[in-house]
Enzyme design. Structure first.
Site, PDB file in Angstrom:
ATOM      1  N   PHE A  30       0.847  -1.196   0.000  1.00  0.00           N
ATOM      2  CA  PHE A  30       0.000   0.000   0.000  1.00  0.00           C
ATOM      3  C   PHE A  30       0.883   1.247   0.000  1.00  0.00           C
ATOM      4  CE2 PHE A  30      -2.706   3.213   2.037  1.00  0.00           C
ATOM      5  CZ  PHE A  30      -3.835   3.111   1.232  1.00  0.00           C
ATOM      6  N   PHE A  31       2.006   1.174   0.734  1.00  0.00           N
ATOM      7  CA  PHE A  31       3.043   2.186   0.678  1.00  0.00           C
ATOM      8  C   PHE A  31       4.340   1.512   0.251  1.00  0.00           C
ATOM      9  CE2 PHE A  31       0.242   3.931   4.132  1.00  0.00           C
ATOM     10  CZ  PHE A  31      -0.247   4.994   3.381  1.00  0.00           C
ATOM     11  N   ARG A  58       5.415   7.871   0.309  1.00  0.00           N
ATOM     12  CA  ARG A  58       3.968   7.944   0.480  1.00  0.00           C
ATOM     13  C   ARG A  58       3.273   8.765  -0.593  1.00  0.00           C
ATOM     14  NH1 ARG A  58      -0.480   9.983   3.033  1.00  0.00           N
ATOM     15  NH2 ARG A  58      -1.617   8.525   4.368  1.00  0.00           N
ATOM     16  N   ALA A  97      -9.067  15.200   2.739  1.00  0.00           N
ATOM     17  CA  ALA A  97      -7.730  14.977   2.181  1.00  0.00           C
ATOM     18  C   ALA A  97      -7.715  13.741   1.296  1.00  0.00           C
ATOM     19  CB  ALA A  97      -6.694  14.840   3.295  1.00  0.00           C
ATOM     20  N   GLU A 140       6.519  12.203   1.466  1.00  0.00           N
ATOM     21  CA  GLU A 140       5.217  12.832   1.262  1.00  0.00           C
ATOM     22  C   GLU A 140       5.293  14.358   1.262  1.00  0.00           C
ATOM     23  OE1 GLU A 140       0.654  12.673   3.030  1.00  0.00           O
ATOM     24  OE2 GLU A 140       2.341  12.206   4.345  1.00  0.00           O
ATOM     25  N   GLU A 163     -12.289   1.340  -0.851  1.00  0.00           N
ATOM     26  CA  GLU A 163     -11.124   1.748  -0.068  1.00  0.00           C
ATOM     27  C   GLU A 163     -11.375   1.606   1.440  1.00  0.00           C
ATOM     28  OE1 GLU A 163      -9.752   5.596  -1.229  1.00  0.00           O
ATOM     29  OE2 GLU A 163      -9.514   5.040  -3.338  1.00  0.00           O
ATOM     30  N   GLU A 165     -13.459   3.018   3.349  1.00  0.00           N
ATOM     31  CA  GLU A 165     -13.618   4.303   4.034  1.00  0.00           C
ATOM     32  C   GLU A 165     -14.973   4.369   4.729  1.00  0.00           C
ATOM     33  OE1 GLU A 165     -10.904   7.361   1.395  1.00  0.00           O
ATOM     34  OE2 GLU A 165     -12.990   7.063   0.815  1.00  0.00           O
TER      35      GLU A 165
END
Length: 212
Positions: A30-31, A58, A97, A140, A163, A165
Site C-alpha cells: 500500500f506504501f 507515500r 484529504a 510525502e 477503499e 472508508e
C-alpha cells in the site's frame, strides 16, 4: 542595514550537491519503503560520509478545509486512522484529504475529495500552504487549500467502499473548530495549519467570497 543584504534565507546547496549512490526497494505494498545510500556537501566544505536511511515513500497528498463564509462554519470529517490505533481514540477529526492520482492536479484532487468524503461541491479554492509533514524519513508532500462550500449540504456518512472508508461529516462553527485545535482534540497537522490560517484570514476571505 545594507540595501544589498538578503531579506530571505537562501540555502547555499541544491539537489546537485547530493550524490545518491544507491536505492534498494525494501517493501512495495500500500506504501513503499526504500533504502537509500547517499552523501552530501558539508557546510564547512568537503563531503559527508556515506549515509544510509530507510525512506517511507507515500506520494503527494492534498488537504482541503471546506469553509462556508455565509454561516462562518467549517466542515470536518471523522474516520479511523491506523497511525492512531494505540491512542485513546483512533477516530480522528480532520479536514478533507486525499492522494494525487496520475494526471491530476492538486486542485482537482481537492474538489474530488470534498465530494467523496463530505458530499459537497467547492465553488472557490485558495492555496494555503505546501509542506513536507516529515521530511526526515518520508517523501510525502502536502498541498493545503481552503474551499468555499455550502456547509448545509454536508451531512451523513461518506467514503469509497472499495477503499474501506467510513467517514462521518461534522459541521461546526469556525470558533468551535479552532477550539478543537487549542484543546488538542484535532491532532492532524494539515488540519491545524488550515484552521490557524483561517483565523488569520477569515475577514478577507468572507469579504471576498461573499461578493463572488
Amino acid at each position: 542595514m545594507n540595501s544589498s543584504s538578503k531579506t530571505q534565507l537562501e540555502s547555499q546547496f541544491s539537489s546537485g550537491d547530493v550524490d545518491i549512490l544507491s536505492k534498494v526497494s525494501l517493501y512495495n505494498g500500500f506504501f513503499k519503503m526504500t533504502k537509500v545510500s547517499f552523501r552530501h556537501q558539508l557546510f564547512q566544505g568537503g563531503w559527508s560520509e556515506i549515509i544510509e536511511r530507510e525512506l517511507f515513500e507515500r506520494g503527494h497528498a492534498v488537504a482541503l478545509l471546506p469553509y462556508d463564509p455565509i454561516s462562518d462554519s467549517v466542515v470536518l470529517i471523522e474516520q479511523i486512522r491506523v497511525g492512531a490505533l494505540e491512542s485513546d481514540s483512533p477516530w480522528q477529526y480532520e479536514i478533507v484529504a486525499g492522494m494525487i492520482d496520475k494526471d491530476q492536479t492538486a486542485e482537482q484532487v481537492a474538489i474530488r475529495e470534498a465530494n467523496e468524503e463530505a458530499g459537497i461541491d467547492v465553488s472557490h479554492l485558495e492555496k494555503i500552504s505546501h509542506f513536507y509533514p516529515s521530511s526526515g524519513g518520508c517523501t510525502e508532500q502536502l498541498d493545503v487549500f481552503v474551499g468555499c462550500v455550502d456547509a448545509s449540504k454536508a451531512v451523513g456518512i461518506h467514503g469509497l467502499e472499495e477503499e474501506n472508508e467510513d467517514i462521518r461529516v461534522h459541521v461546526v462553527t469556525r470558533e468551535e473548530a479552532y477550539a478543537l485545535v487549542t484543546r488538542g482534540i484535532i491532532e492532524n497537522a494539515a488540519s491545524i495549519i488550515a484552521l490557524q490560517w483561517l483565523e488569520l484570514n477569515v475577514s478577507r476571505l468572507r469579504s471576498q467570497w461573499n461578493t463572488q
